[in-house]
Design a protein around this motif. Sequence first.
Motif, PDB file in Angstrom:
ATOM      1  N   PHE A  13     124.013  28.350  72.386  1.00 48.11           N
ATOM      2  CA  PHE A  13     123.993  29.402  71.366  1.00 48.11           C
ATOM      3  C   PHE A  13     123.419  30.704  71.931  1.00 48.11           C
ATOM      4  O   PHE A  13     123.839  31.794  71.529  1.00 48.11           O
ATOM      5  CB  PHE A  13     123.203  28.938  70.147  1.00 48.11           C
ATOM      6  CG  PHE A  13     123.970  27.992  69.269  1.00 48.11           C
ATOM      7  CD1 PHE A  13     125.010  28.443  68.473  1.00 48.11           C
ATOM      8  CD2 PHE A  13     123.665  26.646  69.254  1.00 48.11           C
ATOM      9  CE1 PHE A  13     125.734  27.570  67.671  1.00 48.11           C
ATOM     10  CE2 PHE A  13     124.376  25.761  68.448  1.00 48.11           C
ATOM     11  CZ  PHE A  13     125.415  26.224  67.655  1.00 48.11           C
ATOM     12  N   GLY A  17     125.670  33.924  71.893  1.00 44.62           N
ATOM     13  CA  GLY A  17     125.127  35.064  71.146  1.00 44.62           C
ATOM     14  C   GLY A  17     124.980  36.292  72.028  1.00 44.62           C
ATOM     15  O   GLY A  17     125.293  37.413  71.604  1.00 44.62           O
ATOM     16  N   ILE A  26     127.428  40.456  66.591  1.00 43.97           N
ATOM     17  CA  ILE A  26     127.664  39.169  65.935  1.00 43.97           C
ATOM     18  C   ILE A  26     128.372  39.326  64.592  1.00 43.97           C
ATOM     19  O   ILE A  26     129.130  38.453  64.174  1.00 43.97           O
ATOM     20  CB  ILE A  26     126.318  38.423  65.750  1.00 43.97           C
ATOM     21  CG1 ILE A  26     125.745  38.064  67.123  1.00 43.97           C
ATOM     22  CG2 ILE A  26     126.486  37.156  64.916  1.00 43.97           C
ATOM     23  CD1 ILE A  26     124.410  37.357  67.080  1.00 43.97           C
TER      24      ILE A  26
END
Length: 254
Positions: A13, A17, A26
Amino acid sequence: MDLGSVIGMVLIFALLGSAMMMGVGIGPYIDIPSVLITIGGSVAALLISFKLEQMKNLFKYLGVAFKPPKYDVPALVKKLVDYATQARRDGILSLEQTANQEENDFLRKGLSMAVDGAEPDTIRELLEIDMEQTLGRHKANAGIFDTWAALGGAFGMIGTLIGLVAMLMNMSDPSTIGPAMAVALITTFYGALLGNVVGAPIASILLIRAGDEALVKQLIIEGIMSIQAGDNPRTLEAKLLAFLPPTQRISQFE
């Protein structure tokens, strides 16, 4: 807590990200309809594919993936060798109190049958049935996540097709084509994320956990059989140490 699983999940992640933030941020990747189609649709399909009892324990299986039961196999080998030494010295009936106080359910069950004088073939058969049925259940539970990975990708594609249909119906306005195409592709992104970050990795680690438990139970079975047969503790230890990697094969008789 399994550090490797936690680090791997956090790292995935973090990397994704970071890549998003270096692009458009995002925000553009968050789309509620795509979430409903991909995650909601795949979970609904899982309810059709598996028993409700299994689905109720979904988070329990996730817990096993990230916080598995710990097995101190070298300590278990030492314990079985100690039991064999006691049984050889004082007779197998001397293990009756030990069997009643044993914390490991599987070992307690096997020791109790041995102390009660059950036939060796009967003990092995019952313990192996227990082991095989437990392993079968664990594989079925891992199958939930394996299926979820496949369904996530499928529903991601379904969402993309829905978005493309909506886009093609508004071709008269060229300014809507780009945003509509982006939304359509987000569902594929969610499906790939669900399958390759959650479904497949967790299914794989659950199968590994199941294999670890089966190995421990097989070791216990061999230990119980040797104890009942009155084998020499050194011989038993040599047999059980074969279940361990070479670096962990430390004999207590040396």
